[in-house]
Design a protein around this motif. Structure first.
Motif, PDB file in Angstrom:
ATOM      1  N   ALA A  79       0.833  -1.207   0.000  1.00 15.32           N
ATOM      2  CA  ALA A  79       0.000   0.000   0.000  1.00 15.32           C
ATOM      3  C   ALA A  79       0.862   1.249   0.000  1.00 15.32           C
ATOM      4  CB  ALA A  79      -0.927  -0.008   1.216  1.00 15.32           C
ATOM      5  N   GLY A  80       1.959   1.217   0.747  1.00 14.85           N
ATOM      6  CA  GLY A  80       2.860   2.368   0.756  1.00 14.85           C
ATOM      7  C   GLY A  80       3.482   2.626  -0.604  1.00 14.85           C
ATOM      8  N   ASP A  81       3.787   1.542  -1.339  1.00 15.08           N
ATOM      9  CA  ASP A  81       4.345   1.707  -2.683  1.00 15.08           C
ATOM     10  C   ASP A  81       3.296   2.251  -3.657  1.00 15.08           C
ATOM     11  OD1 ASP A  81       6.761   0.707  -1.795  1.00 15.08           O
ATOM     12  OD2 ASP A  81       6.309  -1.352  -2.410  1.00 15.08           O
ATOM     13  N   ILE A  82       2.091   1.702  -3.578  1.00 16.95           N
ATOM     14  CA  ILE A  82       1.046   2.117  -4.512  1.00 16.95           C
ATOM     15  C   ILE A  82       0.603   3.551  -4.246  1.00 16.95           C
ATOM     16  CG2 ILE A  82      -1.351   1.688  -5.213  1.00 16.95           C
ATOM     17  CD1 ILE A  82      -0.823  -1.284  -4.712  1.00 16.95           C
ATOM     18  N   THR A  83       0.515   3.937  -2.975  1.00 14.61           N
ATOM     19  CA  THR A  83       0.038   5.287  -2.662  1.00 14.61           C
ATOM     20  C   THR A  83       0.961   6.359  -3.215  1.00 14.61           C
ATOM     21  OG1 THR A  83      -1.067   6.469  -0.858  1.00 14.61           O
ATOM     22  CG2 THR A  83       1.189   5.782  -0.435  1.00 14.61           C
ATOM     23  N   GLY A  86       0.240   8.454  -6.412  1.00 14.34           N
ATOM     24  CA  GLY A  86      -0.604   9.646  -6.393  1.00 14.34           C
ATOM     25  C   GLY A  86       0.067  10.843  -5.777  1.00 14.34           C
ATOM     26  N   GLY A  87       1.356  10.726  -5.459  1.00 11.32           N
ATOM     27  CA  GLY A  87       2.080  11.835  -4.854  1.00 11.32           C
ATOM     28  C   GLY A  87       2.518  12.871  -5.880  1.00 11.32           C
ATOM     29  N   ILE A  88       2.751  14.089  -5.417  1.00  9.61           N
ATOM     30  CA  ILE A  88       3.128  15.181  -6.304  1.00  9.61           C
ATOM     31  C   ILE A  88       4.432  14.873  -7.038  1.00  9.61           C
ATOM     32  CG2 ILE A  88       3.898  17.587  -6.372  1.00  9.61           C
ATOM     33  CD1 ILE A  88       0.967  17.405  -6.091  1.00  9.61           C
ATOM     34  N   ALA A  89       5.430  14.325  -6.329  1.00  3.28           N
ATOM     35  CA  ALA A  89       6.724  14.072  -6.960  1.00  3.28           C
ATOM     36  C   ALA A  89       6.607  13.054  -8.092  1.00  3.28           C
ATOM     37  CB  ALA A  89       7.722  13.590  -5.907  1.00  3.28           C
ATOM     38  N   VAL A  90       5.906  11.946  -7.842  1.00  2.05           N
ATOM     39  CA  VAL A  90       5.762  10.905  -8.858  1.00  2.05           C
ATOM     40  C   VAL A  90       4.922  11.414 -10.028  1.00  2.05           C
ATOM     41  CG1 VAL A  90       4.830   8.615  -9.335  1.00  2.05           C
ATOM     42  CG2 VAL A  90       6.071   9.044  -7.214  1.00  2.05           C
ATOM     43  N   LEU A  91       3.800  12.053  -9.733  1.00  2.00           N
ATOM     44  CA  LEU A  91       2.953  12.573 -10.804  1.00  2.00           C
ATOM     45  C   LEU A  91       3.673  13.652 -11.606  1.00  2.00           C
ATOM     46  CD1 LEU A  91      -0.558  12.790  -9.081  1.00  2.00           C
ATOM     47  CD2 LEU A  91       0.267  11.078 -10.715  1.00  2.00           C
ATOM     48  N   GLY A  92       4.457  14.484 -10.920  1.00  2.16           N
ATOM     49  CA  GLY A  92       5.218  15.503 -11.632  1.00  2.16           C
ATOM     50  C   GLY A  92       6.224  14.897 -12.585  1.00  2.16           C
ATOM     51  N   LEU A  93       6.899  13.831 -12.145  1.00  3.57           N
ATOM     52  CA  LEU A  93       7.861  13.147 -13.014  1.00  3.57           C
ATOM     53  C   LEU A  93       7.164  12.513 -14.208  1.00  3.57           C
ATOM     54  CD1 LEU A  93      10.679  12.015 -13.625  1.00  3.57           C
ATOM     55  CD2 LEU A  93      10.141  10.092 -12.100  1.00  3.57           C
ATOM     56  N   PRO A 152     -10.759  17.339   0.454  1.00  2.06           N
ATOM     57  CA  PRO A 152     -10.749  15.966  -0.052  1.00  2.06           C
ATOM     58  C   PRO A 152      -9.333  15.415  -0.133  1.00  2.06           C
ATOM     59  CG  PRO A 152     -10.843  17.482  -1.891  1.00  2.06           C
ATOM     60  CD  PRO A 152     -10.838  18.336  -0.644  1.00  2.06           C
ATOM     61  N   SER A 153      -9.201  14.152  -0.488  1.00  2.00           N
ATOM     62  CA  SER A 153      -7.893  13.530  -0.631  1.00  2.00           C
ATOM     63  C   SER A 153      -7.196  14.051  -1.888  1.00  2.00           C
ATOM     64  CB  SER A 153      -8.030  12.006  -0.711  1.00  2.00           C
ATOM     65  OG  SER A 153      -6.823  11.417  -1.154  1.00  2.00           O
ATOM     66  N   GLY A 154      -6.039  14.682  -1.708  1.00  2.00           N
ATOM     67  CA  GLY A 154      -5.290  15.170  -2.860  1.00  2.00           C
ATOM     68  C   GLY A 154      -4.752  14.044  -3.714  1.00  2.00           C
ATOM     69  N   HIS A 155      -4.310  12.949  -3.071  1.00  2.10           N
ATOM     70  CA  HIS A 155      -3.811  11.800  -3.832  1.00  2.10           C
ATOM     71  C   HIS A 155      -4.910  11.226  -4.730  1.00  2.10           C
ATOM     72  CE1 HIS A 155      -0.280  11.919  -1.269  1.00  2.10           C
ATOM     73  NE2 HIS A 155       0.233  10.871  -1.882  1.00  2.10           N
ATOM     74  N   ALA A 156      -6.110  11.056  -4.174  1.00  2.00           N
ATOM     75  CA  ALA A 156      -7.219  10.513  -4.963  1.00  2.00           C
ATOM     76  C   ALA A 156      -7.596  11.459  -6.095  1.00  2.00           C
ATOM     77  CB  ALA A 156      -8.424  10.254  -4.062  1.00  2.00           C
ATOM     78  N   LEU A 157      -7.640  12.747  -5.796  1.00  2.00           N
ATOM     79  CA  LEU A 157      -8.025  13.736  -6.803  1.00  2.00           C
ATOM     80  C   LEU A 157      -7.008  13.789  -7.940  1.00  2.00           C
ATOM     81  CD1 LEU A 157      -9.313  17.327  -5.934  1.00  2.00           C
ATOM     82  CD2 LEU A 157      -7.939  16.867  -7.956  1.00  2.00           C
ATOM     83  N   LEU A 158      -5.739  13.950  -7.604  1.00  2.54           N
ATOM     84  CA  LEU A 158      -4.718  14.136  -8.634  1.00  2.54           C
ATOM     85  C   LEU A 158      -4.462  12.864  -9.432  1.00  2.54           C
ATOM     86  CD1 LEU A 158      -2.154  16.356  -6.694  1.00  2.54           C
ATOM     87  CD2 LEU A 158      -3.783  17.067  -8.439  1.00  2.54           C
ATOM     88  N   SER A 159      -4.506  11.708  -8.784  1.00  7.12           N
ATOM     89  CA  SER A 159      -4.311  10.468  -9.530  1.00  7.12           C
ATOM     90  C   SER A 159      -5.465  10.229 -10.496  1.00  7.12           C
ATOM     91  CB  SER A 159      -4.165   9.280  -8.573  1.00  7.12           C
ATOM     92  OG  SER A 159      -5.327   9.103  -7.787  1.00  7.12           O
ATOM     93  N   THR A 160      -6.674  10.587 -10.093  1.00  4.36           N
ATOM     94  CA  THR A 160      -7.818  10.465 -10.994  1.00  4.36           C
ATOM     95  C   THR A 160      -7.653  11.377 -12.201  1.00  4.36           C
ATOM     96  OG1 THR A 160      -9.302   9.915  -9.154  1.00  4.36           O
ATOM     97  CG2 THR A 160     -10.320  10.688 -11.188  1.00  4.36           C
ATOM     98  N   VAL A 161      -7.262  12.613 -11.970  1.00  2.00           N
ATOM     99  CA  VAL A 161      -7.073  13.557 -13.072  1.00  2.00           C
ATOM    100  C   VAL A 161      -5.976  13.070 -14.011  1.00  2.00           C
ATOM    101  CG1 VAL A 161      -6.295  15.876 -13.682  1.00  2.00           C
ATOM    102  CG2 VAL A 161      -7.897  15.555 -11.789  1.00  2.00           C
ATOM    103  N   PHE A 162      -4.828  12.721 -13.469  1.00  6.69           N
ATOM    104  CA  PHE A 162      -3.684  12.382 -14.322  1.00  6.69           C
ATOM    105  C   PHE A 162      -3.895  11.079 -15.084  1.00  6.69           C
ATOM    106  CE2 PHE A 162       0.391  10.235 -14.993  1.00  6.69           C
ATOM    107  CZ  PHE A 162       1.022  11.176 -15.802  1.00  6.69           C
TER     108      PHE A 162
END
Length: 260
Positions: A79-83, A86-93, A152-162
């Motif tokens: 779960a720690g790896d999957i979460t 949705g983080g800013i650093a991973v999504l930014g990359l 709301p959850s930023g991880h859920a929001l941003l991962s859904t968008v991206f």
């Protein structure tokens, strides 16, 4: 009227129906996302509205120790790896790589929309967190560090968008329907897994994640609708922002991927 003329008219009408159905479906998703978020916000912040969230937290983490979680020991590591997806650093990359690829392929409109999607998603996430200022689950339950408000959850929001945006971009260029379904299904699955891990790791309440998914889907679909309308208008005017085909590609590969 000849048979060829009639067949051509029928083909055009079917294509128009598919195109407009996609647009109407997009509008419906936006409306449902906004409606779901409004309902979650209303229920969550009413007196006694956190009973559902508390029940989910207690079921997943019956003890006060972060290591005391439902499931085998390795599930929390996974779960720690999957979460992190949705983080800013991973999504930014990932976004930087995808945008660079789109620009190389002369898909300027798609690149602009992807950037706007993430930037707008971050602004939505931080703005809504600032409005609601909901406290996170108790720190003694949390298996990961958290830094700001919960709803709301930023991880859920941003991962859904991206991931939905990238999934739609890939689906448009794939030739077979089964491949389109696979790509879109994978994008949805990743977004769902990222959100689920936020609840499992006690970084968010369950309704935070549901709200993040709702806003993310509405924002991603809004961008898709805008991009579709812009692309139609600019294709008619031969403007430069539209997604241009690869000049080296054969004519058969240049046709509109949305056409049958």
């Amino acid at each position: 009227m000849t048979r060829a003329t009639f067949s051509g008219i029928v083909s055009r009408l079917l294509h128009l129906a598919r195109t407009e159905l996609a647009l109407l479906s997009g509008v419906l998703i936006v409306a449902l996302g906004i409606w779901a978020f409004a309902g979650l916000a209303d229920e969550t912040f009413e007196v006694g509205g956190q009973a559902f969230d508390q029940a989910v937290l207690t079921a997943i983490r019956p003890g006060a120790d972060p290591s005391d979680a439902w499931g085998p020991w390795w599930l929390q590591v996974a779960a720690g790896d999957i979460t992190a997806l949705g983080g800013i650093a991973v999504l930014g990359l990932f976004a930087t790589i995808v945008v660079a690829f789109l620009l190389i392929q002369r898909k300027r409109l798609s690149a602009v929309m992807l950037v706007l999607g993430l930037v707008g998603g971050v602004m939505l996430s931080e703005g809504l967190k600032g409005v609601f200022e909901r406290a996170r689950p108790p720190a003694l339950y949390q298996a990961v560090e958290t830094i700001n408000a919960s709803f709301p959850s930023g991880h859920a929001l941003l991962s859904t968008v991206f991931y939905l945006t990238v999934g739609v971009l890939l689906a448009r260029i794939l030739p077979r329907r089964r491949l389109k379904v696979f790509v879109l299904g994978t994008a949805v699955l990743i977004a769902l897994l990222v959100g689920a891990t936020r609840v499992y790791l006690a970084a968010h309440w369950a309704t935070d994640v549901l709200a993040g998914w709702s806003v993310g889907a509405a924002w991603a679909m809004s961008l898709w609708l805008v991009a579709s309308l812009i692309e139609r208008r600019q294709r008619a005017r031969h403007a430069t922002l539209q997604d241009s085909p690869d000049p080296a590609a054969p004519p058969a590969a240049r046709r509109d991927p949305m056409q049958p």
